[in-house]
Design an enzyme around this catalytic site. Structure first.
Site, PDB file in Angstrom:
ATOM      1  CE  LYS A 202      49.232  42.669  42.625  1.00 63.20           C
ATOM      2  NZ  LYS A 202      48.565  40.797  42.719  1.00 63.20           N
ATOM      3  CE  LYS A 255      47.751  43.037  39.240  1.00 60.92           C
ATOM      4  NZ  LYS A 255      48.565  41.653  39.346  1.00 60.92           N
TER       5      LYS A 255
HETATM    6  C1  PBG Z   1      47.151  38.560  43.124  1.00 60.79           C
HETATM    7  C2  PBG Z   1      46.395  38.779  41.485  1.00 60.79           C
HETATM    8  C3  PBG Z   1      45.681  39.991  41.472  1.00 60.79           C
HETATM    9  C4  PBG Z   1      45.948  39.385  40.378  1.00 60.79           C
HETATM   10  C5  PBG Z   1      46.830  39.399  39.218  1.00 60.79           C
HETATM   11  N1  PBG Z   1      46.534  38.533  40.333  1.00 60.79           N
HETATM   12  C6  PBG Z   1      44.992  41.103  41.859  1.00 60.79           C
HETATM   13  C7  PBG Z   1      45.324  41.388  43.441  1.00 60.79           C
HETATM   14  O1  PBG Z   1      45.885  42.205  44.512  1.00 60.79           O
HETATM   15  O2  PBG Z   1      43.629  40.811  44.246  1.00 60.79           O
HETATM   16  C8  PBG Z   1      44.783  41.209  38.986  1.00 60.79           C
HETATM   17  C9  PBG Z   1      45.082  40.770  37.710  1.00 60.79           C
HETATM   18  C10 PBG Z   1      44.195  41.964  36.978  1.00 60.79           C
HETATM   19  O3  PBG Z   1      43.152  42.530  37.588  1.00 60.79           O
HETATM   20  O4  PBG Z   1      44.340  42.022  36.285  1.00 60.79           O
HETATM   21  N2  PBG Z   1      47.573  38.157  43.306  1.00 60.79           N
END
Ligand code: PBG
Length: 337
Positions: A202, A255
């Site tokens: 991520k 992601k």
């Molecule tokens: C945080 C989280 C994020 C997303 C899902 N869970 C983003 C972040 O790191 O702030 C992003 C999902 C998206 O942008 O569609 N645990």
């Protein structure tokens, strides 16, 4: 000189020929739909940041109807995110028995049984007062996001989500050792049958903007670069995936998706036997919305090209805010290729 014997165009001349040799195909069962449940609202409300979606009260009939309508289109898996107005230093609404995700899980299980596949996001950024994915504390470099104390909270969240009926828990906080900690917690409570979908690679991406607006989950200080991956790195994703597999992950994830197709391909080639998810994140979905609204691209074709590209790169599962719409298009036989 004769004509070339190889004529790639022969197999491109009709829709039938193109479909016959198409390498990447999309099926609605490969799409996972994020669902937002909020204990701050009394009725469904459009989401700030993702206005074509709504947030639902966790006990509502509307929530169940929404899932049912997506299932009628062929979408069978859902990823639940909780929204609460009550943030505290323990992130207690993330693991409370009556937290938004736990209540939604019970509601859906009661009404729809075990037919839908229910995954629960496992993180604290939407529940903690400081908006980070881990617990903050004073370290020798100032205020930091601590690692190992966070794992204790994650264990608690995992067990509460398992107890409430999750098929899959999806740790998204990027703490080291999170998969091992969660696996251990699940096993020790007897939940051997709960799968872990690890957000392995991520990235610290600005494509998360609309989601953070929807969830009000932006960090209150600093940023997430001390735990999420550096967008410049691809090989490092292999190491993250390797660790998560050793720790007991059942599904691994890359992601965002669209800006990281090379990473998806790399992970798939290294671990072809492991189910791979790709998260087509909010900012990427917003690009599709905006481009089509501005008349820069035909909406449906753009959406199908984006999702198909993610499949072609090697994703087995695509998490997308357009899952219901895409499933409907596929059902109707929409084919822009
Ligand atoms: C945080 C989280 C994020 C997303 C899902 N869970 C983003 C972040 O790191 O702030 C992003 C999902 C998206 O942008 O569609 N645990």
């Amino acid at each position: 000189m004769g004509y070339p014997r190889a004529r790639p165009r022969r197999l491109r001349l009709t829709r039938g020929l193109r479909d016959l040799v198409a390498e990447a195909r999309l099926h609605p069962s490969q799409l996972m739909l994020p669902v937002f449940v909020s204990e701050a609202v009394g009725e469904p409300r459009p989401l700030r940041g993702l206005p074509w979606l709504r947030e639902y009260p966790p006990v509502s009939g509307e929530l169940v109807e929404y899932l049912q309508s997506a299932m009628d289109l062929g979408v069978r898996s859902f990823l639940l995110f909780g929204i609460t107005p009550t943030r505290d230093p323990e992130a207690s609404r993330a693991w409370a028995r009556d937290g938004p995700v736990q209540v939604a899980l019970r509601t859906i299980r009661r009404e729809l049984g075990w037919e839908p596949v229910l995954a629960a996001d496992l993180c604290i950024c939407g529940y903690h007062s400081e908006g980070h994915c881990g617990l903050p504390r004073e370290g020798r470099r100032g205020r930091i996001v601590d690692n190992d104390s966070t794992l204790e909270v994650y264990r608690r969240i995992a067990v509460s989500q398992a107890e409430a009926g999750a098929d899959i828990v999806a740790p998204s906080g990027m703490m080291d050792g999170q998969v091992a900690a969660i696996r251990d917690a699940l096993e020790s409570e007897g939940y051997w049958d709960v799968a872990i979908m690890a957000y392995s690679a991520k990235y610290a991406s600005v494509f998360y903007g609309p989601f953070r607006e929807a969830m009000d989950s932006a960090p209150r200080w600093g940023d997430r670069r001390s735990y999420q991956m550096d967008p410049r790195n691809a090989l490092e994703a292999l190491r993250e995936v390797e660790l998560d597999l050793e720790e007991g992950a059942d599904i691994v994830m890359v992601k965002p998706a669209l800006a990281y197709l090379d990473v998806i391909r790399l992970v798939k080639e290294r671990h072809p036997e492991v189910p791979l998810a790709a998260y087509n994140v909010s900012g990427e979905a917003a690009l599709v919305e905006l481009a089509s609204r501005e008349g820069l691209a035909p909406r449906e074709a753009l959406l199908m090209e984006v999702l198909t590209a993610i499949r072609r790169a090697g994703a087995d599962i695509i998490i997308t805010y357009h899952a219901a719409e895409a499933a409907k298009l596929i059902r109707e036989g929409f084919n822009p290729f």
